[in-house]
Write a protein that holds these residues in place. Structure first.
Motif, PDB file in Angstrom:
ATOM      1  N   ASP B 214       4.568  -3.584  -4.884  1.00  0.00           N
ATOM      2  CA  ASP B 214       5.704  -4.290  -4.294  1.00  0.00           C
ATOM      3  C   ASP B 214       7.012  -3.549  -4.546  1.00  0.00           C
ATOM      4  O   ASP B 214       8.021  -4.121  -4.965  1.00  0.00           O
ATOM      5  CB  ASP B 214       5.820  -5.709  -4.864  1.00  0.00           C
ATOM      6  CG  ASP B 214       4.791  -6.633  -4.228  1.00  0.00           C
ATOM      7  OD1 ASP B 214       4.075  -6.172  -3.314  1.00  0.00           O
ATOM      8  OD2 ASP B 214       4.695  -7.797  -4.639  1.00  0.00           O
ATOM      9  N   SER B 400      11.137 -10.488   0.160  1.00  0.00           N
ATOM     10  CA  SER B 400      10.633 -10.925   1.458  1.00  0.00           C
ATOM     11  C   SER B 400       9.697  -9.875   2.043  1.00  0.00           C
ATOM     12  O   SER B 400       9.551  -8.779   1.516  1.00  0.00           O
ATOM     13  CB  SER B 400      11.796 -11.128   2.414  1.00  0.00           C
ATOM     14  OG  SER B 400      12.457  -9.886   2.588  1.00  0.00           O
ATOM     15  N   ARG B 401       9.099 -10.207   3.173  1.00  0.00           N
ATOM     16  CA  ARG B 401       8.214  -9.246   3.831  1.00  0.00           C
ATOM     17  C   ARG B 401       8.978  -8.014   4.273  1.00  0.00           C
ATOM     18  O   ARG B 401       8.479  -6.904   4.195  1.00  0.00           O
ATOM     19  CB  ARG B 401       7.526  -9.904   5.019  1.00  0.00           C
ATOM     20  CG  ARG B 401       6.399 -10.784   4.567  1.00  0.00           C
ATOM     21  CD  ARG B 401       5.534 -11.222   5.719  1.00  0.00           C
ATOM     22  NE  ARG B 401       5.001 -10.078   6.459  1.00  0.00           N
ATOM     23  CZ  ARG B 401       4.486 -10.190   7.682  1.00  0.00           C
ATOM     24  NH1 ARG B 401       4.456 -11.355   8.278  1.00  0.00           N
ATOM     25  NH2 ARG B 401       4.002  -9.133   8.294  1.00  0.00           N
ATOM     26  N   ILE B 404       9.342  -5.729   1.240  1.00  0.00           N
ATOM     27  CA  ILE B 404       8.099  -5.155   0.744  1.00  0.00           C
ATOM     28  C   ILE B 404       7.527  -4.156   1.759  1.00  0.00           C
ATOM     29  O   ILE B 404       7.112  -3.057   1.394  1.00  0.00           O
ATOM     30  CB  ILE B 404       7.099  -6.276   0.403  1.00  0.00           C
ATOM     31  CG1 ILE B 404       7.615  -7.049  -0.819  1.00  0.00           C
ATOM     32  CG2 ILE B 404       5.714  -5.724   0.147  1.00  0.00           C
ATOM     33  CD1 ILE B 404       6.885  -8.325  -1.113  1.00  0.00           C
ATOM     34  N   GLU B 405       7.585  -4.523   3.045  1.00  0.00           N
ATOM     35  CA  GLU B 405       6.994  -3.628   4.044  1.00  0.00           C
ATOM     36  C   GLU B 405       7.819  -2.363   4.244  1.00  0.00           C
ATOM     37  O   GLU B 405       7.295  -1.263   4.279  1.00  0.00           O
ATOM     38  CB  GLU B 405       6.836  -4.368   5.381  1.00  0.00           C
ATOM     39  CG  GLU B 405       5.764  -5.432   5.289  1.00  0.00           C
ATOM     40  CD  GLU B 405       5.227  -5.835   6.637  1.00  0.00           C
ATOM     41  OE1 GLU B 405       5.510  -5.132   7.630  1.00  0.00           O
ATOM     42  OE2 GLU B 405       4.523  -6.850   6.692  1.00  0.00           O
ATOM     43  N   ALA B 408       7.612  -0.008   1.302  1.00  0.00           N
ATOM     44  CA  ALA B 408       6.429   0.858   1.326  1.00  0.00           C
ATOM     45  C   ALA B 408       6.642   2.039   2.278  1.00  0.00           C
ATOM     46  O   ALA B 408       6.267   3.169   1.961  1.00  0.00           O
ATOM     47  CB  ALA B 408       5.206   0.054   1.742  1.00  0.00           C
ATOM     48  N   VAL B 409       7.263   1.783   3.425  1.00  0.00           N
ATOM     49  CA  VAL B 409       7.476   2.862   4.406  1.00  0.00           C
ATOM     50  C   VAL B 409       8.434   3.925   3.849  1.00  0.00           C
ATOM     51  O   VAL B 409       8.152   5.120   3.876  1.00  0.00           O
ATOM     52  CB  VAL B 409       8.039   2.295   5.732  1.00  0.00           C
ATOM     53  CG1 VAL B 409       8.424   3.429   6.669  1.00  0.00           C
ATOM     54  CG2 VAL B 409       7.019   1.383   6.383  1.00  0.00           C
ATOM     55  N   ARG B 430       7.424  -1.858  12.462  1.00  0.00           N
ATOM     56  CA  ARG B 430       7.207  -3.031  11.599  1.00  0.00           C
ATOM     57  C   ARG B 430       8.268  -4.096  11.819  1.00  0.00           C
ATOM     58  O   ARG B 430       8.003  -5.281  11.786  1.00  0.00           O
ATOM     59  CB  ARG B 430       7.183  -2.597  10.136  1.00  0.00           C
ATOM     60  CG  ARG B 430       5.999  -1.699   9.845  1.00  0.00           C
ATOM     61  CD  ARG B 430       5.561  -1.830   8.424  1.00  0.00           C
ATOM     62  NE  ARG B 430       4.483  -0.908   8.163  1.00  0.00           N
ATOM     63  CZ  ARG B 430       3.806  -0.874   7.020  1.00  0.00           C
ATOM     64  NH1 ARG B 430       4.122  -1.723   6.063  1.00  0.00           N
ATOM     65  NH2 ARG B 430       2.833  -0.025   6.838  1.00  0.00           N
TER      66      ARG B 430
END
Lengths: 320, 446
Positions: B214, B400-401, B404-405, B408-409, B430
């Motif tokens: 995360d 939040s998403r 986190i998303e 990662a990118v 995304r």
């Protein structure tokens, strides 16, 4: 079901056989005689905690249900259509399958080799059994933290120290480098769970009748031939079981990844179950998470159905 | 003597008794819990928050002080796990209508938290009675707490991304003057400072979390610098993609260049980045201000300052801890008043909270001599006017998403597994997916 008859004690097996021949009498028996009254508590738990959630989950996957239990409009197959188009679903599904491929082979082979060794070693046999089975008794959290904090950290971890001892100082990012993260998780899993397969193989080895080996020896078969022509064939049923159990267990990977890499680096180790978790609990989308779960469920179901089919065909071929 | 064997009848009777007792307890906790848990004449005030570590210690201290001064309120505070688990729990409690009286929430998450259904609005008159008014807050931050003309969140602080620097290394590298870091003006200037620091220690000049579970720092890093270019990720209403390719690439290519040149540690997780900076290996560390307690505890010679303006303005990524009233089916009366009392008290006493590094949102505290004496906390207080919160979208805000998303990118850019252009394409894809996804918690007021 084959599994229930196999697990049932011998006396129960008899009426089951005769029931096939005389169905009319069996139907009129009192329900206590069928044992229904005894399995009723289990049936209730089974219905309440498996059948009902299965139906309820399937229903949820057709709705826009959110985490708070509100929302819940019927959206038909929208969630499924979205999941099929979602590249994250495919990439995490691929990670799951890749982990299963990478972990199943060593878990089966190493389990077999350890069992063969423990079976041969006559000295302090309990020690071998204990030491190889012991990691399996640890909770996943303990195992993961052990590897995360003591074995895999680059620089001071045991893995790097061992490499340093033989003159290599690569400072590998075991869990932080995409090339190694999945392999590190596989290694952790093998160390942790190989004991279970080892135990199954050991039990199977001990069930092989000694006279087979005696006869082979009299015929002049060496150790290698005995292994190839007696031990391995006699273990084939166990191997089938071990492989299927292992594939199913590996497909369900979650804990190790969640604790050790959180799915990273860059989602390269994120399994499908973690994606379900992220959609459901971080993104609040229970409906969508349910749909992804059901796609995964279909995969697991397929795998678990293939094995009995294969083994039945094998049994039929053997009977010919 | 053997005790009499338990007969089946007796066991059943006992079981029934136990069930009845459990039922009685259940009904007590269902209706009469406030009266029983609080002492006679006291009002029960339940408060959920997510503050652990140094923040948790500060929060506990403040709550104890509040208790001492308010014997009429029985304050029951629960510390819950930070991040997604906390928000899941808070949402479910609000959906059931049986939530605690008061809770903490990251302000940027408000849009996704169904104000009006999972949250109840504040009574501004009641707050004003306690001396807390709109004019006491920076306008932007106060407004972010509003939905549909009602105040759903009252900000407690701003917690921005800041620049930590190791004073001894910076001194050695000639980056200091008068005990402070010399001003850094622009991206090239910052890269030069990192080169000088590298020369002084032989190590990369900068460390920040680049990967891990995360992992969100890469998002914070991007968000800070991208905000400096004047770009926004989403449109002002949070409904459309507004990412500017040229500006985003400028930022991502700069970060990739720092990594390639070895000016920034390439692979390090959150704990590792703290360890590297704490170990005196790098001159600079980018992180939220909350780690101040860690470095103070270890006695590291350090200070901190606002993130320099590398790409134009001096904006920086931030979020605000705020207070919310989770939805209760029967909100009102003394417990609701007690919640407002605690909120006002916390705001007025937020010097104690500022010790943990946060910049108080309640403006009168910023001029409090006790706050000004806090060093280095008060050094970056001006940041409160330049903070870049996520645009209001249901998938944005702390843990939040979005974080986190995209974390990662962008982590891929820092570790070298993605090119800046590839990361930008992926980030946009995304974001589009998130924008196309229906808000799972549509609120009455949003």
């Amino acid at each position: 079901m084959t599994s229930t008859t196999a697990a049932a004690p011998a006396p129960v097996a008899k009426p089951a056989e005769s029931a096939g021949g005389r169905p009319s009498r069996a139907v009129h028996r009192k329900w206590t005689e069928h044992g229904l009254v005894f399995i009723a508590p289990f049936l209730l738990v089974y219905a309440g905690f498996l059948i009902w959630p299965l139906i309820s989950g399937l229903h949820m996957s057709l709705t826009s249900e959110n985490i708070t239990g509100t929302g819940g409009e019927f959206v038909g197959l929208d969630n499924y259509a979205e999941a099929v188009r979602d590249p994250e679903v495919w990439s995490s599904l691929w990670n799951t399958v890749w982990f299963t491929v990478l972990s199943t082979v060593p878990l089966v082979v190493v389990g077999l080799v350890l069992a063969l060794l423990a079976h041969q070693l006559r000295v302090v046999q309990w020690l071998w059994r204990l030491s190889w089975f012991a990691p399996f008794l640890l909770p996943s959290g303990v195992v993961c933290l052990l590897f995360l904090n003591m074995i895999l950290p680059s620089d001071f971890g045991l893995a790097d120290q061992l490499l340093a001892a033989v003159g290599l100082t690569p400072e590998i990012g075991w869990l932080t480098d995409e090339r190694y993260a999945m392999l590190s998780i596989v290694a952790t899993t093998v160390w942790w769970t190989v004991g279970f397969n080892f135990l199954l193989y050991l039990a199977a080895l001990q069930a092989i009748p000694a006279h087979l080996y005696e006869a082979a020896e009299l015929d002049g078969a060496g150790a290698g031939k005995r292994l190839l022509h007696i031990t391995l064939p006699m273990l084939s049923r166990t191997t089938g079981l071990v492989v299927v159990l292992q594939v199913l267990a590996s497909l369900k990977i979650f804990d190790q990844v969640y604790i050790m890499t959180g799915g990273g680096p860059d989602d390269s180790t994120r399994p499908i179950l973690q994606y379900v978790y992220q959609q459901g609990f971080t993104g609040y989308r229970i409906g969508y998470a349910s749909a992804v779960s059901y796609i995964f469920f279909a995969l697991i179901l397929t795998v678990s159905l293939v094995q009995p089919l294969l083994s039945r065909r094998r049994a039929e071929e053997a009977a010919k | 003597m053997q005790p009499p064997l338990l007969s089946r009848r007796r066991a059943l009777a006992g079981g029934a008794g136990a069930l009845a007792a459990a039922g009685a307890l259940g009904s007590l906790s269902g209706c009469a819990a406030p009266a029983t848990a609080a002492g006679p004449g006291q009002t029960l005030l339940r408060y959920w928050h997510l503050f652990g570590g140094g923040d948790g210690v500060n929060m506990q201290g403040m709550l104890d002080d509040f208790r001492a001064g308010h014997p009429e309120i029985a304050l029951e505070a629960s510390t819950l796990q930070w991040g997604a688990p906390y928000y899941t729990k808070l949402g479910m409690a609000g959906a059931g209508g049986r939530a605690p009286e008061l809770a903490a929430l990251h302000l940027a998450r408000l849009a996704g938290f169904a104000p009006g259904r999972l949250l109840d609005p504040f009574d501004l008159d009641l707050l004003a009675e306690h001396g807390v008014r709109e004019k006491d807050f920076p306008t932007d931050i106060w407004r972010r707490g509003q939905v549909g003309g009602k105040q759903y969140a009252v900000p407690l602080d701003t917690h921005p991304f800041v620049l930590y620097y190791q004073t001894e290394i910076c001194e050695k590298a000639g980056l200091m003057s008068g005990g402070r870091l010399k001003p850094i003006s622009g991206a090239d200037d910052f890269a030069d400072a990192l080169r000088a620091a590298k020369k002084a220690t032989g190590q990369p000049g900068l460390v920040t979390e680049t990967l891990g579970p995360d992992c969100i720092t890469p998002w914070r890093l991007f968000s800070s610098f991208y905000a400096q270019t004047g770009g926004t990720v989403l449109s002002a209403d949070g409904k459309r993609l507004a990412l500017d390719d040229a500006k985003a690439l400028r930022v991502l290519e700069y970060l990739a260049r720092l990594i390639e040149e070895g000016l920034m540690v390439r692979r390090v997780d959150y704990a590792g980045s703290i360890g590297v900076f704490n170990g005196g290996k790098t001159a600079f560390h980018l992180n939220g201000e909350w780690e101040i307690t860690t470095f103070k505890t270890t006695g590291l010679p350090f200070s901190m300052t606002r993130i320099p303006a590398l790409f134009g303005t001096a904006a920086t990524q931030a979020d605000c801890h705020s207070f919310v009233l989770p939805h209760q089916a029967d909100r009102g009366g003394a417990p609701n008043e007690a919640a407002h009392t605690l909120v006002a008290w916390m705001l007025k006493n937020s010097v104690a909270w500022a010790e943990g590094g946060h910049v108080p949102a309640y403006l009168p505290v910023l001029d409090d001599p006790a706050y000004l004496a806090l060093k280095p906390q008060s050094e970056y207080r001006t940041v409160i006017d330049d903070v870049a919160l996520d645009e209001p979208a249901w998938f944005a805000g702390s843990a939040s998403r979005l974080w986190i998303e995209l974390g990662a990118v962008f982590s891929g850019v820092l570790t070298g597994s993605r090119s800046p252009r590839n990361a930008l394409t992926e980030a946009k894809a995304r974001l589009r997916t998130l924008l196309d996804t229906r808000n799972p918690l549509p609120g009455a007021a949003s």
